[in-house]
Design a protein around this motif. Structure first.
Motif, PDB file in Angstrom:
ATOM      1  N   GLN A 192      -1.217 -14.041  -9.092  1.00  0.00           N
ATOM      2  CA  GLN A 192      -0.382 -13.692  -7.942  1.00  0.00           C
ATOM      3  C   GLN A 192      -1.102 -12.785  -6.945  1.00  0.00           C
ATOM      4  O   GLN A 192      -0.534 -12.439  -5.909  1.00  0.00           O
ATOM      5  CB  GLN A 192       0.885 -12.963  -8.435  1.00  0.00           C
ATOM      6  CG  GLN A 192       1.710 -13.737  -9.447  1.00  0.00           C
ATOM      7  CD  GLN A 192       2.323 -14.997  -8.848  1.00  0.00           C
ATOM      8  OE1 GLN A 192       2.778 -14.987  -7.710  1.00  0.00           O
ATOM      9  NE2 GLN A 192       2.325 -16.080  -9.621  1.00  0.00           N
ATOM     10  N   ALA A 193      -2.333 -12.377  -7.250  1.00  0.00           N
ATOM     11  CA  ALA A 193      -2.991 -11.325  -6.476  1.00  0.00           C
ATOM     12  C   ALA A 193      -3.443 -11.777  -5.087  1.00  0.00           C
ATOM     13  O   ALA A 193      -3.546 -10.966  -4.171  1.00  0.00           O
ATOM     14  CB  ALA A 193      -4.187 -10.781  -7.250  1.00  0.00           C
ATOM     15  N   ARG A 194      -3.754 -13.034  -4.933  1.00  0.00           N
ATOM     16  CA  ARG A 194      -4.160 -13.596  -3.636  1.00  0.00           C
ATOM     17  C   ARG A 194      -5.351 -12.852  -3.025  1.00  0.00           C
ATOM     18  O   ARG A 194      -5.402 -12.619  -1.826  1.00  0.00           O
ATOM     19  CB  ARG A 194      -2.987 -13.618  -2.649  1.00  0.00           C
ATOM     20  CG  ARG A 194      -1.830 -14.518  -3.094  1.00  0.00           C
ATOM     21  CD  ARG A 194      -0.721 -14.531  -2.061  1.00  0.00           C
ATOM     22  NE  ARG A 194      -0.074 -13.227  -1.953  1.00  0.00           N
ATOM     23  CZ  ARG A 194       0.853 -12.924  -1.037  1.00  0.00           C
ATOM     24  NH1 ARG A 194       1.222 -13.822  -0.144  1.00  0.00           N
ATOM     25  NH2 ARG A 194       1.400 -11.730  -1.015  1.00  0.00           N
ATOM     26  N   THR A 195      -6.295 -12.479  -3.857  1.00  0.00           N
ATOM     27  CA  THR A 195      -7.528 -11.858  -3.373  1.00  0.00           C
ATOM     28  C   THR A 195      -8.658 -12.191  -4.326  1.00  0.00           C
ATOM     29  O   THR A 195      -8.445 -12.291  -5.542  1.00  0.00           O
ATOM     30  CB  THR A 195      -7.400 -10.341  -3.233  1.00  0.00           C
ATOM     31  OG1 THR A 195      -8.622  -9.810  -2.707  1.00  0.00           O
ATOM     32  CG2 THR A 195      -7.120  -9.668  -4.575  1.00  0.00           C
ATOM     33  N   ASP A 196      -9.845 -12.398  -3.757  1.00  0.00           N
ATOM     34  CA  ASP A 196     -11.031 -12.561  -4.604  1.00  0.00           C
ATOM     35  C   ASP A 196     -11.974 -11.375  -4.462  1.00  0.00           C
ATOM     36  O   ASP A 196     -13.110 -11.413  -4.945  1.00  0.00           O
ATOM     37  CB  ASP A 196     -11.757 -13.872  -4.288  1.00  0.00           C
ATOM     38  CG  ASP A 196     -12.148 -13.984  -2.811  1.00  0.00           C
ATOM     39  OD1 ASP A 196     -11.937 -13.005  -2.064  1.00  0.00           O
ATOM     40  OD2 ASP A 196     -12.652 -15.052  -2.410  1.00  0.00           O
ATOM     41  N   ASP A 197     -11.508 -10.316  -3.802  1.00  0.00           N
ATOM     42  CA  ASP A 197     -12.292  -9.095  -3.703  1.00  0.00           C
ATOM     43  C   ASP A 197     -12.262  -8.374  -5.052  1.00  0.00           C
ATOM     44  O   ASP A 197     -11.181  -8.108  -5.593  1.00  0.00           O
ATOM     45  CB  ASP A 197     -11.715  -8.189  -2.614  1.00  0.00           C
ATOM     46  CG  ASP A 197     -12.505  -6.900  -2.462  1.00  0.00           C
ATOM     47  OD1 ASP A 197     -13.507  -6.905  -1.737  1.00  0.00           O
ATOM     48  OD2 ASP A 197     -12.119  -5.889  -3.094  1.00  0.00           O
ATOM     49  N   PRO A 198     -13.413  -8.040  -5.621  1.00  0.00           N
ATOM     50  CA  PRO A 198     -13.428  -7.465  -6.985  1.00  0.00           C
ATOM     51  C   PRO A 198     -12.644  -6.168  -7.117  1.00  0.00           C
ATOM     52  O   PRO A 198     -11.915  -5.979  -8.104  1.00  0.00           O
ATOM     53  CB  PRO A 198     -14.913  -7.241  -7.259  1.00  0.00           C
ATOM     54  CG  PRO A 198     -15.625  -8.178  -6.356  1.00  0.00           C
ATOM     55  CD  PRO A 198     -14.782  -8.281  -5.124  1.00  0.00           C
ATOM     56  N   LEU A 199     -12.764  -5.263  -6.155  1.00  0.00           N
ATOM     57  CA  LEU A 199     -12.032  -4.005  -6.248  1.00  0.00           C
ATOM     58  C   LEU A 199     -10.547  -4.222  -6.028  1.00  0.00           C
ATOM     59  O   LEU A 199      -9.715  -3.689  -6.776  1.00  0.00           O
ATOM     60  CB  LEU A 199     -12.575  -2.990  -5.233  1.00  0.00           C
ATOM     61  CG  LEU A 199     -11.849  -1.636  -5.216  1.00  0.00           C
ATOM     62  CD1 LEU A 199     -11.974  -0.928  -6.564  1.00  0.00           C
ATOM     63  CD2 LEU A 199     -12.394  -0.744  -4.101  1.00  0.00           C
ATOM     64  N   ALA A 200     -10.188  -4.994  -5.015  1.00  0.00           N
ATOM     65  CA  ALA A 200      -8.770  -5.234  -4.734  1.00  0.00           C
ATOM     66  C   ALA A 200      -8.078  -5.877  -5.930  1.00  0.00           C
ATOM     67  O   ALA A 200      -6.930  -5.547  -6.246  1.00  0.00           O
ATOM     68  CB  ALA A 200      -8.630  -6.112  -3.495  1.00  0.00           C
ATOM     69  N   LEU A 201      -8.764  -6.779  -6.608  1.00  0.00           N
ATOM     70  CA  LEU A 201      -8.157  -7.455  -7.757  1.00  0.00           C
ATOM     71  C   LEU A 201      -7.801  -6.467  -8.851  1.00  0.00           C
ATOM     72  O   LEU A 201      -6.679  -6.489  -9.374  1.00  0.00           O
ATOM     73  CB  LEU A 201      -9.107  -8.525  -8.309  1.00  0.00           C
ATOM     74  CG  LEU A 201      -8.623  -9.233  -9.582  1.00  0.00           C
ATOM     75  CD1 LEU A 201      -7.307  -9.959  -9.351  1.00  0.00           C
ATOM     76  CD2 LEU A 201      -9.690 -10.191 -10.099  1.00  0.00           C
ATOM     77  N   VAL A 202      -8.733  -5.565  -9.214  1.00  0.00           N
ATOM     78  CA  VAL A 202      -8.425  -4.650 -10.313  1.00  0.00           C
ATOM     79  C   VAL A 202      -7.430  -3.570  -9.865  1.00  0.00           C
ATOM     80  O   VAL A 202      -6.634  -3.085 -10.684  1.00  0.00           O
ATOM     81  CB  VAL A 202      -9.703  -4.039 -10.928  1.00  0.00           C
ATOM     82  CG1 VAL A 202     -10.524  -5.133 -11.602  1.00  0.00           C
ATOM     83  CG2 VAL A 202     -10.537  -3.294  -9.907  1.00  0.00           C
ATOM     84  N   GLN A 203      -7.452  -3.205  -8.590  1.00  0.00           N
ATOM     85  CA  GLN A 203      -6.404  -2.297  -8.093  1.00  0.00           C
ATOM     86  C   GLN A 203      -5.036  -2.957  -8.223  1.00  0.00           C
ATOM     87  O   GLN A 203      -4.063  -2.324  -8.639  1.00  0.00           O
ATOM     88  CB  GLN A 203      -6.659  -1.926  -6.632  1.00  0.00           C
ATOM     89  CG  GLN A 203      -7.731  -0.885  -6.400  1.00  0.00           C
ATOM     90  CD  GLN A 203      -7.803  -0.486  -4.945  1.00  0.00           C
ATOM     91  OE1 GLN A 203      -8.409  -1.177  -4.130  1.00  0.00           O
ATOM     92  NE2 GLN A 203      -7.167   0.621  -4.606  1.00  0.00           N
ATOM     93  N   TYR A 204      -4.946  -4.215  -7.845  1.00  0.00           N
ATOM     94  CA  TYR A 204      -3.688  -4.951  -7.959  1.00  0.00           C
ATOM     95  C   TYR A 204      -3.228  -5.002  -9.414  1.00  0.00           C
ATOM     96  O   TYR A 204      -2.044  -4.771  -9.714  1.00  0.00           O
ATOM     97  CB  TYR A 204      -3.870  -6.358  -7.397  1.00  0.00           C
ATOM     98  CG  TYR A 204      -2.615  -7.209  -7.404  1.00  0.00           C
ATOM     99  CD1 TYR A 204      -1.736  -7.193  -6.333  1.00  0.00           C
ATOM    100  CD2 TYR A 204      -2.319  -8.038  -8.481  1.00  0.00           C
ATOM    101  CE1 TYR A 204      -0.589  -7.977  -6.327  1.00  0.00           C
ATOM    102  CE2 TYR A 204      -1.177  -8.829  -8.494  1.00  0.00           C
ATOM    103  CZ  TYR A 204      -0.311  -8.788  -7.412  1.00  0.00           C
ATOM    104  OH  TYR A 204       0.834  -9.568  -7.424  1.00  0.00           O
ATOM    105  N   LEU A 205      -4.155  -5.306 -10.325  1.00  0.00           N
ATOM    106  CA  LEU A 205      -3.793  -5.369 -11.747  1.00  0.00           C
ATOM    107  C   LEU A 205      -3.259  -4.031 -12.236  1.00  0.00           C
ATOM    108  O   LEU A 205      -2.264  -3.978 -12.970  1.00  0.00           O
ATOM    109  CB  LEU A 205      -5.006  -5.803 -12.575  1.00  0.00           C
ATOM    110  CG  LEU A 205      -5.467  -7.249 -12.399  1.00  0.00           C
ATOM    111  CD1 LEU A 205      -6.759  -7.494 -13.165  1.00  0.00           C
ATOM    112  CD2 LEU A 205      -4.387  -8.231 -12.832  1.00  0.00           C
ATOM    113  N   ASP A 206      -3.898  -2.936 -11.832  1.00  0.00           N
ATOM    114  CA  ASP A 206      -3.428  -1.616 -12.261  1.00  0.00           C
ATOM    115  C   ASP A 206      -2.080  -1.261 -11.648  1.00  0.00           C
ATOM    116  O   ASP A 206      -1.235  -0.637 -12.309  1.00  0.00           O
ATOM    117  CB  ASP A 206      -4.457  -0.548 -11.897  1.00  0.00           C
ATOM    118  CG  ASP A 206      -5.517  -0.356 -12.979  1.00  0.00           C
ATOM    119  OD1 ASP A 206      -5.348  -0.940 -14.067  1.00  0.00           O
ATOM    120  OD2 ASP A 206      -6.488   0.375 -12.744  1.00  0.00           O
ATOM    121  N   LEU A 207      -1.858  -1.626 -10.395  1.00  0.00           N
ATOM    122  CA  LEU A 207      -0.567  -1.346  -9.759  1.00  0.00           C
ATOM    123  C   LEU A 207       0.562  -2.092 -10.458  1.00  0.00           C
ATOM    124  O   LEU A 207       1.707  -1.616 -10.478  1.00  0.00           O
ATOM    125  CB  LEU A 207      -0.615  -1.736  -8.277  1.00  0.00           C
ATOM    126  CG  LEU A 207      -1.404  -0.784  -7.366  1.00  0.00           C
ATOM    127  CD1 LEU A 207      -1.693  -1.452  -6.022  1.00  0.00           C
ATOM    128  CD2 LEU A 207      -0.640   0.516  -7.135  1.00  0.00           C
TER     129      LEU A 207
END
Length: 630
Positions: free
Chosen positions: A472-487
């Motif tokens: 569901q993250a809709r991003t392939d940016d490595p930092l944005a992805l793990v930030q999304y997962l943590d949120l």
């Protein structure tokens, strides 16, 4: 801050047992010791415990609309309620109180389910609309406030602010969910929407649920999600100026209170920034509260003192002994389901201290997720550069073999601890990040679980939680992805859970300016290079705070709110750990292989390995099982 509880009849209009509802409400007395209220009508029962913060004289709940057809019980704060009142009055609604709670009933009448889109704050509420035969429940976007619910076999829907509220109902299915156990031993908490019991669920962050009499129970609907666009071309200086302005607005909204207000001050960047900005918005000294430790390895109090002196706060400090481990059984009762973040102990103590001086405290929670402060983010980015250079088909066998062969070296300098890095490089991005944050990694859980328990799992793995969110993250940016997962996972299941239960145990309201959703949405538009710059996390945040905070606070190594588990389990808690982990309670559960539990205890206590985190996780699970048996 408050506690809510209630029952709703899906099938008809039964009258509910008033004594049962009173018990459900009373078990969360700590959440709201000032007042309690109930409402009963055919097919519905609502209950509320109140901690009075705003509109002390007329804000009692349950609270009704003008004709009594809509009634709400609410836990949290709607920070922008004063902006919504004139808009709703212009639509013809009449207000009888000055409370943010009344905004909810009129907003529902005006906008229906979309009312939640208008709310800025932390909230969990349940609203009954008699004319529509509906129960409407919603939870804030970032999951600051909890909401548990269950559909019972007789068609009753039960809900409450804590799992213990639902546990008062004899119809709750309290069979332990094997999938929840797997999530707990991987992550240290049971991830939304699961609870430890098969019969109960958590409403997820940014979700709502409308239940209508005579219809089957629907699935929750997500009304908000975060999208990382990373397309805002702001310069560093412009972004720092806007960030400061946005933080000031968020903090100003959260300083509205009719009772004593203050802040936690750990000496870390996040809480120090909140205090600095509060001081600039207040004409009185800010009340600040800190916990000091008598073990210098865990003590940040000198940095908290620097900030307190700079802003001349009314600073309160209490020293906690390094061997303050009396809370273990208390925590198991407090959290209702297994919960393994050992920083819950100092969090409990700082809430206990704060409540002596204030009723509302602002915190720095959410800063690491929002501003990218965790060291694991920088490690992940470094690994991603290697992963992107070598195809997975080559990485998996090569680094998988190296990970198996390389010895585990907890005792060695970090540069020589390559085993975890090799294991991470053998995985894809999501799998690698899950591996990095797991308490007991895949191979350890595989060795620990009994064959019978593995059959119950039927192949389920806790990494599925991360994969579902990543989709569901809709991003392939490595930092944005793990930030999304943590949120979606760690912030909700660990941080917010810890702070809510620890603060409510002391009838303290904690507010979260770094989790303001407009702030989070704006940060998600900024390029990742403004958040992590080389080895510097929280890059933009620290640059914005440089005029307000000493470099020693901003740029020192992150310490965290930790306790000396490894030493405890080899010293004063040596026998307690051995008795709990190798005792009858865990053995009787059928979940574990006794020989592997023996290995964990012996290897740790001999000093060969540091298994303090897995042992703490087992210790808290054993305490949970003992509580269930009582």
């Amino acid at each position: 801050m408050c506690g809510i509880a209630g029952l709703f009849d899906l099938r008809g209009k039964r009258d509910f047992d008033q004594a049962l509802v009173e018990r459900m409400n009373q078990v969360q007395f700590h959440r709201g010791p000032d007042e309690g209220g109930t409402h009963f009508e055919p097919g519905v029962a609502l209950a509320h415990r109140r901690l009075s913060i705003i509109d002390l004289s007329t804000g009692q709940q349950p609270l009704f609309n003008e004709d009594g057809s809509v009634v709400v019980v609410f836990n949290g704060e709607i920070y922008n309620y004063q902006e919504l009142v004139p808009e709703l009055e212009a639509l013809g609604h009449i207000f009888h109180t000055r409370s943010d709670t009344e905004v909810i009933v009129h907003a529902w009448e005006a906008w229906g389910e979309d009312c939640v889109q208008r709310f800025r704050g932390m909230f969990a509420f349940a609203l009954h609309d008699r004319n529509r035969g509906a129960l409407f429940m919603a939870r804030d976007r970032l999951g600051v406030k909890p909401l548990f619910y269950a559909e019972l076999a007789d068609g009753t829907v039960a809900f409450g602010s804590e799992l213990k509220v639902l546990m008062q109902h004899p119809g709750l299915n309290r069979r332990i969910d094997p999938h929840a156990v797997e999530e707990y031993f991987a992550l240290g908490y049971v991830a939304e929407p699961r609870t430890i019991f098969e019969g109960a669920r958590k409403l997820g962050p940014g979700e709502l649920l409308t239940i209508r009499r005579g219809q089957s129970m629907p699935a929750p609907r997500r009304y908000w999600d975060l999208r990382f666009t990373l397309d805002n071309p702001m310069s560093l200086s412009d972004a720092a100026a806007e960030l400061t302005a946005r933080l000031q607005e968020s903090i100003r909204l959260r300083m509205i209170s009719e009772v004593p207000l203050g802040a936690f001050l750990s000496g870390g960047v996040d809480s120090s920034a909140v205090v600095a900005l509060m001081a600039g918005l207040s004409d009185k000294p800010v009340n600040t509260c800190s916990i000091a430790f008598d073990d210098p390895k865990f003590n940040e109090s000198q940095f908290a003192d620097m900030v307190a002196q700079r802003y001349r706060t009314d600073h309160h400090v209490e020293t906690v002994a390094a061997d303050d481990f009396d809370l273990i059984d208390t925590l198991a009762t407090l959290y209702d389901e297994p919960y393994a973040d050992s920083s819950a102990m100092p969090t409990y103590r700082v809430c206990q201290l704060a409540r002596k001086h204030v009723t509302v405290a602002l915190s720095g929670d959410g800063g690491d997720e929002s501003f990218a402060g965790y060291r694991r983010y920088r490690m992940h980015l470094a690994e991603e550069r290697l992963r992107s250079a070598i195809p997975l088909g080559l990485r998996r066998p090569l680094f998988g073999m190296l990970g198996r062969l390389y010895p585990k070296a907890d005792w060695a300098p970090r540069v020589f601890r390559a085993k975890a890095t090799f294991e991470a490089l053998a995985r894809d991005s999501v799998e690698a990040y899950f591996h990095a944050v797991s308490i007991l990694r895949d191979d350890m859980r595989d060795k620990m679980y009994s064959d019978g328990f593995k059959r119950q799992l039927a192949g389920y793995q806790a990494s599925d939680v991360f994969r579902q969110h990543a989709a569901q993250a809709r991003t392939d940016d490595p930092l944005a992805l793990v930030q999304y997962l943590d949120l979606k996972t760690y912030l909700v299941g660990d941080i917010n859970t810890k702070v809510d239960r620890a603060s409510m145990a002391h009838s303290l309201e904690v507010r979260e300016p770094l989790m303001d959703h407009p702030l989070i949405e704006w940060l998600a538009t900024l390029p990742s290079g403004l958040k992590v710059d080389g080895q510097q996390g929280k890059y933009l945040f620290k640059k914005a705070m440089e005029p307000m905070l000493p470099n020693d606070v901003l740029y020192r190594p992150k310490m965290g709110f930790a306790v000396p588990l490894a030493r405890w389990f080899r010293g004063p808690l040596k026998q307690k750990v051995r008795d709990a982990v190798l005792g009858e309670t865990l053995a009787a559960s059928g979940i574990f292989k006794p020989a592997y539990l023996q290995h964990l205890v012996d290897a740790h206590q001999s000093g060969v390995r540091d298994y303090s985190a897995p042992l703490w996780t087992l210790l808290m699970f054993e305490a949970f099982l003992r509580n269930q048996a009582q």
